[in-house]
Design an enzyme around this catalytic site. Structure first.
Site: not given
Lengths: 267, 69
Positions: A195-196, A108, A217-218, A169
């Site tokens: 992301a997001g 990535k 992830n987050t 995040g």
């Protein structure tokens, strides 16, 4: 999948995600950072059903790290990242170290242009991706939700493109659904929304718009209950994929009765 | 000899990359898997560690897979 199958899943045999010739069992890629503990991380990864897990490459510290992410996740398909790199040079070096450490050509590629927004530096990103594609890597770039950038990255041989849903995040979801739909409709390679994503409905929306997968992830790691949220994301990604394949009804500005209008009692 | 390991100047009694890794692995309780080493900006494949000799002032990076997004 057959019409009569009442146990349809997004992972039916004829709807497998394929990246660089590799068939994947899940359309959810999961990150391994920021969990309350390594144990919860491992449980969340399991609950997510994800096959692809992201990791970073970092210098070993003088103090040593008690937890060994690599050992905890043995058997997973690792997608190492170049997170934190700000130049093509650093990203290339990190990719080469990742290939050696994890024995995978998958990478990535993330080249950050601004520490506050963590927005990709697309100029450096293009340089890094071209070099890594030429060097035989399976390149998955984290990029802007820009149809032209995504097209350029696919043209140069990236195995997938990973446009941002919104800031890393941030949990803001898919900030520009129109752009994402456009990218998904035009892309010759799988589009992984990276992301997001903040909660399950964000993942559903991304998949309904045509994304091939989501990298999360987050939203999982920082949820009150990461393992439960990982399970939620698993279902969300599958539900969104199914809805995308099923084809939604058009939006209308007026009501349309669903029950028959003839034979009303009392009329 | 004087080396720079992960950005920190240090003194190590190691003639090659394999010997250096053995020292660092013991000091830092490192696993043997999921590790990569670069010497002066170039990755040294694991099979080549024993035959890759170190020189005064060499810069060595020892990295591992960690949690990441």
């Amino acid at each position: 999948m057959t019409r009569h199958d009442t146990t349809l899943t997004a992972q039916g045999d004829d709807d497998l995600l394929e990246i660089a010739g590799q068939k994947l069992t899940s359309r959810l890629f999961i990150g391994t950072a920021g969990y309350p503990s390594q144990g919860i991380m491992a449980d969340a990864v399991r609950a997510s059903g994800a096959e692809v897990v992201t990791v970073s490459i970092r210098r070993v510290s003088l103090q040593g790290h008690g937890s060994d992410t690599f050992q905890k996740l043995k058997g997973a398909r690792f997608l190492p990242n170049t997170a934190g790199c700000e130049t093509a040079r650093d990203a290339i070096m990190t990719a080469e170290l990742a290939r050696e450490a994890l024995d995978t050509t998958w990478i990535k590629v993330e080249v950050i242009g601004n520490r506050e927004t963590l927005y990709p530096d697309v100029v450096e990103l293009m340089v890094a991706c071209r070099h890594l594609v030429d060097d035989g890597f399976t390149v998955l770039p984290y990029c802007n939700d820009d149809p032209v950038i995504c097209e350029r990255l696919a043209d140069m041989g990236c195995a997938a493109v990973m446009p941002m849903g919104s800031l890393i995040g941030s949990g803001m979801g898919v900030a520009n659904p129109a752009n994402l739909e456009l990218i998904c409709r035009r892309s010759p390679v799988p589009v992984v929304v990276d992301a997001g994503i903040g909660t399950a409905s964000d993942a559903v929306i991304a998949m309904e718009l045509g994304a091939a997968a989501c990298l999360i992830n987050t939203a999982v790691a920082k949820a009150d209950d990461p393992v439960r949220m990982a399970a939620a994301m698993r279902h969300a990604v599958a539900a969104g994929r199914l809805a995308h394949l099923a084809g939604r009804i058009p939006r209308r500005g007026r009501a349309e009765p669903s029950s028959p209008q003839l034979g009303l009692v009392g009329s | 000899m004087r080396l720079i390991v992960n950005g920190e100047p240090c003194e190590r009694d190691a003639r090659d990359v394999a010997a250096l890794f053995a020292i660092e692995a013991e000091a830092r309780a490192l696993p043997t898997e999921g590790i990569a080493i670069a010497l002066n900006g170039r990755v040294v494949r694991k099979p080549s560690w024993p035959e890759t000799l170190l020189s005064e002032g060499d810069r060595i990076e020892i990295v591992r897979a960690m949690q990441g997004g």
